[in-house]
Write a protein that holds these residues in place. Structure first.
Motif, PDB file in Angstrom:
ATOM      1  N   GLU A  90      13.352 -27.935  -7.100  1.00 28.97           N
ATOM      2  CA  GLU A  90      12.614 -26.886  -7.802  1.00 28.97           C
ATOM      3  C   GLU A  90      11.776 -26.061  -6.824  1.00 28.97           C
ATOM      4  N   GLU A  91      11.119 -26.748  -5.882  1.00 36.04           N
ATOM      5  CA  GLU A  91      10.317 -26.038  -4.876  1.00 36.04           C
ATOM      6  C   GLU A  91      11.211 -25.185  -3.971  1.00 36.04           C
ATOM      7  N   LEU A  92      12.365 -25.725  -3.607  1.00 33.18           N
ATOM      8  CA  LEU A  92      13.293 -24.982  -2.757  1.00 33.18           C
ATOM      9  C   LEU A  92      13.812 -23.743  -3.485  1.00 33.18           C
ATOM     10  N   THR A  93      14.117 -23.881  -4.751  1.00 35.42           N
ATOM     11  CA  THR A  93      14.594 -22.738  -5.545  1.00 35.42           C
ATOM     12  C   THR A  93      13.525 -21.654  -5.631  1.00 35.42           C
ATOM     13  N   ALA A  94      12.277 -22.074  -5.839  1.00 34.99           N
ATOM     14  CA  ALA A  94      11.177 -21.104  -5.916  1.00 34.99           C
ATOM     15  C   ALA A  94      11.025 -20.362  -4.582  1.00 34.99           C
ATOM     16  N   ASP A  95      11.200 -21.090  -3.462  1.00 35.05           N
ATOM     17  CA  ASP A  95      11.094 -20.448  -2.155  1.00 35.05           C
ATOM     18  C   ASP A  95      12.227 -19.456  -1.943  1.00 35.05           C
ATOM     19  N   VAL A  96      13.433 -19.828  -2.371  1.00 37.68           N
ATOM     20  CA  VAL A  96      14.575 -18.906  -2.260  1.00 37.68           C
ATOM     21  C   VAL A  96      14.290 -17.626  -3.040  1.00 37.68           C
ATOM     22  N   ARG A  97      13.755 -17.776  -4.243  1.00 42.22           N
ATOM     23  CA  ARG A  97      13.443 -16.598  -5.054  1.00 42.22           C
ATOM     24  C   ARG A  97      12.368 -15.739  -4.393  1.00 42.22           C
ATOM     25  N   GLU A  98      11.369 -16.388  -3.792  1.00 41.58           N
ATOM     26  CA  GLU A  98      10.296 -15.654  -3.126  1.00 41.58           C
ATOM     27  C   GLU A  98      10.835 -14.885  -1.917  1.00 41.58           C
ATOM     28  N   ARG A  99      11.700 -15.537  -1.120  1.00 43.85           N
ATOM     29  CA  ARG A  99      12.272 -14.876   0.048  1.00 43.85           C
ATOM     30  C   ARG A  99      13.159 -13.697  -0.356  1.00 43.85           C
ATOM     31  N   LEU A 100      13.890 -13.865  -1.445  1.00 41.19           N
ATOM     32  CA  LEU A 100      14.685 -12.742  -1.952  1.00 41.19           C
ATOM     33  C   LEU A 100      13.780 -11.583  -2.343  1.00 41.19           C
ATOM     34  N   GLY A 101      12.655 -11.906  -2.947  1.00 44.85           N
ATOM     35  CA  GLY A 101      11.708 -10.866  -3.357  1.00 44.85           C
ATOM     36  C   GLY A 101      11.151 -10.111  -2.165  1.00 44.85           C
ATOM     37  N   ARG A 102      10.830 -10.845  -1.076  1.00 42.84           N
ATOM     38  CA  ARG A 102      10.310 -10.187   0.109  1.00 42.84           C
ATOM     39  C   ARG A 102      11.354  -9.248   0.712  1.00 42.84           C
ATOM     40  N   GLY A 103      12.583  -9.729   0.761  1.00 45.13           N
ATOM     41  CA  GLY A 103      13.650  -8.875   1.304  1.00 45.13           C
ATOM     42  C   GLY A 103      13.869  -7.635   0.463  1.00 45.13           C
ATOM     43  N   LYS A 104      13.829  -7.799  -0.852  1.00 42.70           N
ATOM     44  CA  LYS A 104      14.056  -6.652  -1.735  1.00 42.70           C
ATOM     45  C   LYS A 104      12.889  -5.669  -1.680  1.00 42.70           C
ATOM     46  N   ARG A 105      11.662  -6.178  -1.421  1.00 36.90           N
ATOM     47  CA  ARG A 105      10.530  -5.263  -1.265  1.00 36.90           C
ATOM     48  C   ARG A 105      10.704  -4.392  -0.029  1.00 36.90           C
ATOM     49  N   LEU A 106      11.223  -5.000   1.061  1.00 34.49           N
ATOM     50  CA  LEU A 106      11.477  -4.205   2.269  1.00 34.49           C
ATOM     51  C   LEU A 106      12.594  -3.192   2.037  1.00 34.49           C
ATOM     52  N   GLU A 107      13.625  -3.599   1.296  1.00 36.43           N
ATOM     53  CA  GLU A 107      14.700  -2.654   0.961  1.00 36.43           C
ATOM     54  C   GLU A 107      14.155  -1.517   0.100  1.00 36.43           C
ATOM     55  N   GLN A 108      13.275  -1.856  -0.826  1.00 35.82           N
ATOM     56  CA  GLN A 108      12.679  -0.835  -1.691  1.00 35.82           C
ATOM     57  C   GLN A 108      11.811   0.114  -0.871  1.00 35.82           C
ATOM     58  N   ALA A 109      11.092  -0.426   0.132  1.00 40.50           N
ATOM     59  CA  ALA A 109      10.269   0.421   0.998  1.00 40.50           C
ATOM     60  C   ALA A 109      11.143   1.395   1.785  1.00 40.50           C
ATOM     61  N   ALA A 110      12.295   0.915   2.246  1.00 37.79           N
ATOM     62  CA  ALA A 110      13.220   1.797   2.965  1.00 37.79           C
ATOM     63  C   ALA A 110      13.730   2.896   2.044  1.00 37.79           C
ATOM     64  N   ALA A 111      14.041   2.525   0.802  1.00 36.24           N
ATOM     65  CA  ALA A 111      14.504   3.522  -0.164  1.00 36.24           C
ATOM     66  C   ALA A 111      13.395   4.519  -0.481  1.00 36.24           C
ATOM     67  N   ALA A 112      12.150   4.040  -0.562  1.00 34.36           N
ATOM     68  CA  ALA A 112      11.012   4.931  -0.821  1.00 34.36           C
ATOM     69  C   ALA A 112      10.821   5.902   0.334  1.00 34.36           C
ATOM     70  N   ARG A 113      10.937   5.394   1.549  1.00 37.37           N
ATOM     71  CA  ARG A 113      10.826   6.251   2.730  1.00 37.37           C
ATOM     72  C   ARG A 113      11.841   7.382   2.662  1.00 37.37           C
ATOM     73  N   ASP A 114      13.106   7.019   2.385  1.00 37.79           N
ATOM     74  CA  ASP A 114      14.169   8.027   2.340  1.00 37.79           C
ATOM     75  C   ASP A 114      13.926   9.031   1.216  1.00 37.79           C
ATOM     76  N   ALA A 115      13.489   8.516   0.056  1.00 36.65           N
ATOM     77  CA  ALA A 115      13.283   9.398  -1.092  1.00 36.65           C
ATOM     78  C   ALA A 115      12.136  10.379  -0.856  1.00 36.65           C
ATOM     79  N   VAL A 116      11.038   9.893  -0.266  1.00 33.90           N
ATOM     80  CA  VAL A 116       9.889  10.764   0.001  1.00 33.90           C
ATOM     81  C   VAL A 116      10.239  11.799   1.056  1.00 33.90           C
ATOM     82  N   LEU A 117      10.913  11.362   2.114  1.00 37.53           N
ATOM     83  CA  LEU A 117      11.293  12.284   3.174  1.00 37.53           C
ATOM     84  C   LEU A 117      12.261  13.341   2.646  1.00 37.53           C
ATOM     85  N   GLU A 118      13.154  12.931   1.767  1.00 35.23           N
ATOM     86  CA  GLU A 118      14.091  13.894   1.170  1.00 35.23           C
ATOM     87  C   GLU A 118      13.344  14.937   0.344  1.00 35.23           C
ATOM     88  N   LYS A 119      12.320  14.494  -0.394  1.00 38.90           N
ATOM     89  CA  LYS A 119      11.508  15.430  -1.177  1.00 38.90           C
ATOM     90  C   LYS A 119      10.821  16.449  -0.266  1.00 38.90           C
TER      91      LYS A 119
END
Length: 459
Positions: A260-289
């Motif tokens: 259960e603890e390992l699963t929670a950590d996997v979910r947390e790490r996925l969240g961190r990675g997706k936040r960085l991907e979202q930041a990259a998408a935000a960068r591109d979207a703002v720069l495009e604007k």
């Protein structure tokens, strides 16, 4: 020295420069010294030949040519500075007038950085996809972790998708085995793909001891893309046995005590990675604007050079992967015309973005300190798989440090633009960018300085 500038286009300028002959004296003296070191004249030590003797032995014209070659670059740079021009390419210089003891006149045409009027970028609005972590995403990561600790067991049955086989391969053309197109004892997972077209289909249903021949195309070497006959022989069929995902496995594969603890950590790490991907998408979207709001004249020479560089880089990467351009375009479902149009669009956007970010950095008076440069050099070295000290030495020796500084300034400018924007996800929730740290976690208020800017840059 007098200079005048003529604007040929928003990105092209022509300098006309007039240099009185007396201002050429330092270059003339240097020319005599240089030539004196190169010639042997009886009765004079090397380097001590008088100018009058050099004029008789070598000719005054050769001395004047040497002096001009020395003076022109210095006079050109001085004229650029006098007229506040920032060159982007090497100039086309033409000497229009020069006689002994008379003024030197020359012209220099060069691509220059365009003048840009920046709009206000505070409060730019952009939208990105909301972060979603599904149970299937977590299960995929857990499955990959289990596969790392899997065991392979020999089975006496035909191979199926997901099984591992130990095989021998050799490619023939006109009955002759091709050099470098043979492997033996290789372990391969059926259905994985990425080798030869038709291999997975051929292996499915084969048992240990079976041999088969199929037609395919080579993906590397001198005959890449050529039709060949491939002989495959299977020596073992192995079934993958995955460990149970339980507390015992969690303790074996991680620092956690329970699944259960390992699963929670996997979910947390996925969240961190997706936040960085979202930041990259935000960068591109703002720069495009921002790009949509600014008209940026582009020097065609610079665009062409960048197009050629990117095209060559893509071709090199495809060659290293053993993929032809035709195969790549087929996989991407693009025609050559569509590929070229897309590449041209992306290059023009990238060049325009550079000019805008340079102007933001200049207007905001952003700077770079030694620590920031050192950290940037280390990151770049790590990205290229090089030793940081060797990478830094190379950058200094080849005068690439100004380029590194410009990269840092552009990253800071982009971070400033993005952090002043209003970014929401597709659910309407605000996206936190100021406190985002390089590891994808959200920092405490007041810690958004350099680390948050670095996270935006890294993304």
């Amino acid at each position: 020295m007098k200079s005048a500038v003529e604007t040929l286009s928003p990105t092209r300028a022509k300098l006309t420069v007039e240099v009185p002959f007396e201002e050429l004296k330092p270059s003339l003296d240097a020319a005599y010294k240089k030539i004196a070191q190169q010639i042997n004249v009886p009765g004079f030590r090397r380097g001590k030949v008088p100018p009058s003797v050099i004029d008789r032995q070598v000719g005054r014209g050769a001395v004047l040519d040497e002096a001009i070659n020395d003076a022109l670059p210095k006079m050109y740079i001085e004229a650029l500075q006098e007229n506040s021009l920032q060159p982007l390419t090497q100039p086309e210089i033409e000497v229009t007038k020069f006689e002994d003891n008379e003024a030197l006149e020359f012209t220099a045409e060069v691509d220059v950085k365009p003048e840009i009027t920046l709009p206000s970028y505070d409060g730019l609005e952009a939208e990105v996809e909301a972060i979603e972590i599904t149970d299937a995403d977590v299960e995929e990561q857990v499955q990959a972790l289990r596969e790392r600790f899997a065991t392979l067991n020999d089975v006496e049955r035909p191979a199926a998708e997901g099984d591992f086989v130990v095989l021998d391969l050799r490619a023939k053309r006109d009955g002759e085995v091709l050099e470098g197109a043979e492997v033996s004892g290789m372990s391969y997972q059926v259905g994985r793909g990425g080798m030869l077209d038709g291999l997975d289909e051929a292996l499915t249903g084969m048992s240990a001891g079976d041999e088969k021949t199929f037609s395919s195309q080579l993906v590397g070497g001198d005959l890449v893309g050529e039709d060949v006959d491939v002989e495959v022989a299977v020596t073992q069929v192995q079934e993958q046995e995955l460990p149970e995902f339980d507390d015992e496995f969690a303790q074996l594969a991680s620092e956690f005590d329970t699944a259960e603890e390992l699963t929670a950590d996997v979910r947390e790490r996925l969240g961190r990675g997706k936040r960085l991907e979202q930041a990259a998408a935000a960068r591109d979207a703002v720069l495009e604007k921002l790009l949509d709001q600014v008209e940026v004249p582009l020097p065609e020479t610079m665009v062409t050079d960048e197009l050629n560089a990117r095209r060559q880089n893509i071709e090199q990467q495809l060659a290293m992967a053993g993929i032809t351009m035709e195969k790549y375009l087929e996989d991407e479902k693009q025609t050559v015309e569509e590929f070229e149009a897309d590449l041209d669009r992306r290059v023009r956007e990238a060049v325009a973005a550079q000019f805008i970010l340079d102007e933001v950095a200049k207007t905001a008076e952003l700077g770079v300190d030694q620590n920031e440069l050192s950290q940037h050099l280390v990151r770049r070295a790590q990205q290229s798989g090089q030793d940081p000290q060797e990478f830094a030495n190379h950058m200094f020796e080849h005068n690439h440090i100004p380029d590194m500084v410009q990269e840092i300034l552009r990253g800071k400018a982009l971070a400033q633009i993005v952090e002043s924007a209003v970014v929401k996800d597709s659910n309407g929730a605000p996206v936190e960018l100021k406190l985002l740290l390089p590891d994808g976690t959200i920092g405490e208020p007041g810690a958004e300085g350099d680390e948050a800017a670095e996270a935006t840059d890294e993304a």
